[in-house]
Design a protein around this motif. Structure first.
Motif, PDB file in Angstrom:
ATOM      1  N   GLU A 150       0.836  -1.199   0.000  1.00  0.00           N
ATOM      2  CA  GLU A 150       0.000   0.000   0.000  1.00  0.00           C
ATOM      3  C   GLU A 150       0.871   1.248   0.000  1.00  0.00           C
ATOM      4  O   GLU A 150       1.727   1.417   0.863  1.00  0.00           O
ATOM      5  N   ALA A 151       0.639   2.106  -0.989  1.00  0.00           N
ATOM      6  CA  ALA A 151       1.383   3.368  -1.104  1.00  0.00           C
ATOM      7  C   ALA A 151       2.887   3.115  -1.027  1.00  0.00           C
ATOM      8  O   ALA A 151       3.596   3.737  -0.255  1.00  0.00           O
ATOM      9  N   LEU A 152       3.361   2.196  -1.832  1.00  0.00           N
ATOM     10  CA  LEU A 152       4.768   1.818  -1.790  1.00  0.00           C
ATOM     11  C   LEU A 152       5.435   1.844  -3.153  1.00  0.00           C
ATOM     12  O   LEU A 152       6.409   2.578  -3.357  1.00  0.00           O
TER      13      LEU A 152
ATOM     14  N   CYS B 118      -1.453   1.874  -6.689  1.00  0.00           N
ATOM     15  CA  CYS B 118      -0.594   2.677  -7.559  1.00  0.00           C
ATOM     16  C   CYS B 118      -1.390   3.870  -8.067  1.00  0.00           C
ATOM     17  O   CYS B 118      -2.619   3.799  -8.190  1.00  0.00           O
ATOM     18  N   VAL B 119      -0.710   4.950  -8.343  1.00  0.00           N
ATOM     19  CA  VAL B 119      -1.378   6.129  -8.895  1.00  0.00           C
ATOM     20  C   VAL B 119      -1.639   5.913 -10.379  1.00  0.00           C
ATOM     21  O   VAL B 119      -0.988   5.098 -11.035  1.00  0.00           O
ATOM     22  N   ASP B 120      -2.627   6.644 -10.926  1.00  0.00           N
ATOM     23  CA  ASP B 120      -2.878   6.566 -12.358  1.00  0.00           C
ATOM     24  C   ASP B 120      -2.133   7.689 -13.073  1.00  0.00           C
ATOM     25  O   ASP B 120      -1.429   8.490 -12.456  1.00  0.00           O
TER      26      ASP B 120
ATOM     27  N   ASP C 254       3.116   5.040 -13.199  1.00  0.00           N
ATOM     28  CA  ASP C 254       1.683   4.911 -12.939  1.00  0.00           C
ATOM     29  C   ASP C 254       1.238   3.463 -13.083  1.00  0.00           C
ATOM     30  O   ASP C 254       2.041   2.563 -13.360  1.00  0.00           O
ATOM     31  N   VAL C 255      -0.061   3.235 -12.889  1.00  0.00           N
ATOM     32  CA  VAL C 255      -0.576   1.863 -12.857  1.00  0.00           C
ATOM     33  C   VAL C 255      -0.424   1.165 -14.209  1.00  0.00           C
ATOM     34  O   VAL C 255      -0.211  -0.057 -14.261  1.00  0.00           O
ATOM     35  N   ASP C 256      -0.497   1.915 -15.306  1.00  0.00           N
ATOM     36  CA  ASP C 256      -0.307   1.295 -16.616  1.00  0.00           C
ATOM     37  C   ASP C 256       1.121   0.789 -16.780  1.00  0.00           C
ATOM     38  O   ASP C 256       1.352  -0.296 -17.332  1.00  0.00           O
ATOM     39  N   ASP C 257       2.088   1.580 -16.300  1.00  0.00           N
ATOM     40  CA  ASP C 257       3.484   1.141 -16.325  1.00  0.00           C
ATOM     41  C   ASP C 257       3.660  -0.112 -15.470  1.00  0.00           C
ATOM     42  O   ASP C 257       4.408  -1.029 -15.828  1.00  0.00           O
ATOM     43  N   MET C 258       2.989  -0.138 -14.325  1.00  0.00           N
ATOM     44  CA  MET C 258       3.092  -1.278 -13.422  1.00  0.00           C
ATOM     45  C   MET C 258       2.588  -2.553 -14.085  1.00  0.00           C
ATOM     46  O   MET C 258       3.264  -3.592 -14.063  1.00  0.00           O
TER      47      MET C 258
END
Length: 209
Positions: free
Chosen positions: A98-100, A130-132, A156-160
């Motif tokens: 979380e938030a990491l 993750c942030v967007d 961001d979340v897409d990169d993740m």
């Protein structure tokens, strides 16, 4: 068993807060240790074993054991931090990040997901926030360069979801998370909602493959 991993200073604060809050009882006789061996140099470990009787605790806790690990995972392998405390890779694990991860460079986050996968039995799950793209862009364009929060977020979340170490070892079972723009429209009837450092994160649930 519950393993709580954080930076050494944060772990110290957590330990003090737990003690002050009465989150026990637990055996302090073998509560803490520091390891500086070749495999985990600089790994400061604090461990609390909860007692069998919870009646004396102000806030009784449920896990059979709780290990608080203060460690910089940028310098110490995840396995070196967890295995000496009794972490069992043969047992299914729920990982909560979380938030990491987006505070780490994507390469470092990928190494963490890879290390988690090696320690995870089939059926293990991770819950990761993750942030967007909108939040990431806002953090880069709306925060002054000299601000304490400047340049803290890396992806961001897409990169993740596209990261090879994530996609290669973990299967997204929660689908593509809604963006802040989508949620703003659905929940607030607004065009957008950007709350920097206010908990507006995407949540992804992924299984070990």
């Amino acid at each position: 068993a519950w393993f709580d991993v954080d930076l050494p200073l944060v772990a110290q604060i957590k330990a003090a807060s737990l003690s002050e809050a009465g989150a026990g009882p637990f055996d302090m006789a073998a509560a803490s240790s520091t390891s500086s061996g070749p495999d985990n140099a600089g790994c400061s470990i604090s461990m609390w074993k909860w007692g069998r009787t919870q009646s004396a605790a102000t806030f009784p806790l449920q896990p059979a054991s709780y290990a608080l690990v203060g460690v910089d995972l940028g310098a110490v392998p995840l396995a070196a931090a967890l295995l000496p405390l009794g972490f069992d890779p043969a047992i299914k694990t729920i990982w909560v990040l979380e938030a990491l991860v987006y505070y780490l460079p994507l390469q470092a986050a990928g190494q963490l997901w890879e290390a988690m996968a090696k320690l995870s039995a089939q059926g293990s799950v991770q819950i990761v926030t993750c942030v967007d793209a909108e939040l990431l862009e806002a953090s880069r364009s709306r925060v002054p360069a000299n601000h304490v929060f400047a340049n803290l977020w890396h992806f961001d979340v897409d990169d993740m979801l596209a990261c090879p170490q994530f996609a290669g070892s973990w299967r997204n079972v929660s689908g593509v998370p809604k963006t802040t723009k989508q949620l703003a429209l659905e929940e607030l009837g607004a065009d957008t909602y950007v709350a920097l450092y206010g908990g507006a994160e995407c949540v992804v649930v992924a299984e070990r493959v």
